[in-house]
Motif scaffolding. Structure first.
Motif, short mmCIF file in Angstrom:
data_model
loop_
_atom_site.label_atom_id
_atom_site.label_comp_id
_atom_site.label_asym_id
_atom_site.label_seq_id
_atom_site.Cartn_x
_atom_site.Cartn_y
_atom_site.Cartn_z
N VAL A 1 40.84 19.17 23.96
CA VAL A 1 42.12 18.66 23.39
C VAL A 1 42.40 19.52 22.27
O VAL A 1 43.56 20.21 22.24
CB VAL A 1 42.16 17.12 22.97
CG1 VAL A 1 43.20 16.88 21.95
CG2 VAL A 1 42.08 16.27 24.29
N SER A 2 41.56 19.83 21.21
CA SER A 2 41.86 20.54 20.19
C SER A 2 42.12 21.98 20.56
O SER A 2 43.24 22.55 20.10
CB SER A 2 40.72 20.92 19.09
OG SER A 2 40.50 19.59 18.60
N GLN A 3 41.36 22.47 21.56
CA GLN A 3 41.71 23.84 22.01
C GLN A 3 42.94 24.30 22.69
O GLN A 3 43.79 24.99 22.39
CB GLN A 3 40.73 24.43 23.15
CG GLN A 3 40.79 25.72 23.46
CD GLN A 3 40.71 26.88 22.33
OE1 GLN A 3 39.85 26.81 21.48
NE2 GLN A 3 41.48 27.69 22.37
N ARG A 4 43.60 23.00 23.72
CA ARG A 4 44.68 23.20 24.01
C ARG A 4 45.92 23.08 23.17
O ARG A 4 46.92 23.53 23.23
CB ARG A 4 45.04 22.28 25.38
CG ARG A 4 44.08 22.37 26.48
CD ARG A 4 44.18 21.33 27.58
NE ARG A 4 45.61 21.26 28.14
CZ ARG A 4 46.09 20.27 28.80
NH1 ARG A 4 45.38 19.26 29.04
NH2 ARG A 4 47.08 20.60 29.33
N LEU A 5 45.88 22.16 22.17
CA LEU A 5 46.56 22.08 20.92
C LEU A 5 46.93 23.48 20.19
O LEU A 5 47.85 23.69 20.02
CB LEU A 5 46.50 21.17 19.94
CG LEU A 5 46.59 19.61 20.66
CD1 LEU A 5 46.07 18.63 19.48
CD2 LEU A 5 47.92 19.21 20.75
N LYS A 6 45.63 24.07 20.20
CA LYS A 6 45.82 25.49 19.39
C LYS A 6 46.43 26.28 20.42
O LYS A 6 47.36 27.37 19.86
CB LYS A 6 44.51 26.03 19.11
CG LYS A 6 43.67 25.21 17.96
CD LYS A 6 42.39 25.67 17.90
CE LYS A 6 41.61 24.96 16.91
NZ LYS A 6 40.08 25.24 16.90
N GLU A 7 46.12 26.46 21.85
CA GLU A 7 46.82 27.38 22.54
C GLU A 7 48.51 27.11 22.55
O GLU A 7 49.09 28.11 22.94
CB GLU A 7 46.07 27.08 24.02
CG GLU A 7 44.82 27.70 24.20
CD GLU A 7 44.12 27.43 25.31
OE1 GLU A 7 44.96 26.52 26.16
OE2 GLU A 7 43.03 27.72 25.48
N LEU A 8 48.75 25.87 22.52
CA LEU A 8 50.30 25.29 22.73
C LEU A 8 51.01 25.98 21.40
O LEU A 8 52.20 25.96 21.04
CB LEU A 8 50.58 24.12 22.89
CG LEU A 8 50.04 23.77 24.15
CD1 LEU A 8 50.33 22.35 24.44
CD2 LEU A 8 51.28 24.61 25.23
N GLY A 9 50.30 26.19 20.31
CA GLY A 9 50.74 26.52 18.98
C GLY A 9 51.11 25.35 18.10
O GLY A 9 51.67 25.74 17.15
N VAL A 10 50.48 24.19 18.52
CA VAL A 10 50.92 22.90 17.90
C VAL A 10 49.84 22.62 16.64
O VAL A 10 50.26 22.25 15.50
CB VAL A 10 50.68 21.72 18.60
CG1 VAL A 10 51.03 20.34 17.81
CG2 VAL A 10 51.77 21.89 19.72
N LEU A 11 48.58 23.11 16.94
CA LEU A 11 47.57 22.83 15.99
C LEU A 11 46.93 24.12 15.21
O LEU A 11 46.77 25.11 16.16
CB LEU A 11 46.46 22.03 16.47
CG LEU A 11 45.27 21.66 15.37
CD1 LEU A 11 45.57 20.57 14.78
CD2 LEU A 11 44.20 21.18 16.50
N ASP A 12 47.02 24.45 14.09
CA ASP A 12 46.56 25.64 13.46
C ASP A 12 45.17 25.70 13.58
O ASP A 12 44.41 24.75 13.66
CB ASP A 12 46.98 25.88 12.06
CG ASP A 12 48.42 25.76 11.77
OD1 ASP A 12 48.97 26.16 12.81
OD2 ASP A 12 48.76 25.46 10.68
N ASP A 13 44.41 26.83 13.56
CA ASP A 13 43.02 27.29 13.44
C ASP A 13 42.53 26.63 12.46
O ASP A 13 41.36 26.06 12.46
CB ASP A 13 42.52 28.61 13.79
CG ASP A 13 42.90 29.23 15.21
OD1 ASP A 13 42.75 28.35 16.04
OD2 ASP A 13 42.81 30.32 15.26
N GLU A 14 43.33 26.49 11.24
CA GLU A 14 42.64 25.83 10.09
C GLU A 14 42.38 24.47 10.20
O GLU A 14 41.37 24.31 9.74
CB GLU A 14 43.93 26.09 9.06
CG GLU A 14 43.65 26.94 7.82
CD GLU A 14 42.20 27.38 7.37
OE1 GLU A 14 41.53 26.66 6.63
OE2 GLU A 14 41.99 28.54 7.72
N ALA A 15 43.37 23.97 10.87
CA ALA A 15 42.86 22.55 11.14
C ALA A 15 41.94 22.16 11.91
O ALA A 15 41.20 21.07 11.78
CB ALA A 15 44.25 21.80 11.85
N GLY A 16 41.68 22.90 13.01
CA GLY A 16 40.49 22.36 13.69
C GLY A 16 39.30 23.48 13.64
O GLY A 16 38.25 22.83 13.90
N GLY A 17 39.43 24.69 13.03
CA GLY A 17 38.19 25.26 13.12
C GLY A 17 38.25 26.39 11.78
O GLY A 17 37.95 27.50 11.96
#
Length: 152
Positions: free
Chosen positions: A100-116
């Motif tokens: 889920v986190s990876q897919r959100l990052k790939e869509l540009g919705v979740l920054d890498d800062e937020a998840g990793g």
């Protein structure tokens, strides 16, 4: 956990209005930050991801109740013995969370800062360290040039 997100969303809409609202609020929240608009193919993917996030959230609540570690009664040689082992749902749940986190990052919705942000923090620390080394080398060269000029 393995259900088709479209079927889950339809089921939530019909049978659990609070859960459906949770998914749609999450979707709207992500859509506000998304580099695409509602009605696009990426928006459809985002809605599926929100459903998966709901499923993970629900499963985490169930796991908290049943525990990360469970007691089992398994064979131990010829007899049965009580054993403590990891909850079997833990591995697929962890995998789904990361997906889920990876897919959100790939869509540009979740920054890498937020998840990793750890990787970014490491990179920043290395840059700062290298900048300090460069400054120290420059200072050392400057000092040796000053000493040579004083010797002349």
């Amino acid at each position: 956990m393995y259900a088709d997100p479209a079927n889950v969303l339809d089921d939530l809409a019909e049978n659990d209005s609070q859960a459906y609202e949770w998914v749609m609020k999450k979707y709207d929240s992500y859509l506000d930050d998304a580099p695409f608009s509602d009605g696009s193919a990426k928006a459809d993917q985002l809605k599926q991801i929100c459903v998966q996030e709901y499923v993970v959230w629900t499963a985490l609540n169930l796991q908290v109740r049943s525990g990360v570690v469970i007691e089992t009664n398994e064979p131990d040689g010829d007899a049965l013995g009580d054993r403590t082992k990891e909850n079997p749902v833990d591995l697929p749940l962890d995998r789904m969370q990361r997906t889920v986190s990876q897919r959100l990052k790939e869509l540009g919705v979740l920054d890498d800062e937020a998840g990793g942000g750890v990787q970014q923090s490491k990179a920043d620390a290395i840059r700062e360290l290298m900048a300090g080394v460069d400054e120290a080398e420059e200072s050392e060269r400057s000092d040796s040039n000053s000493e040579e000029a004083a010797d002349d």
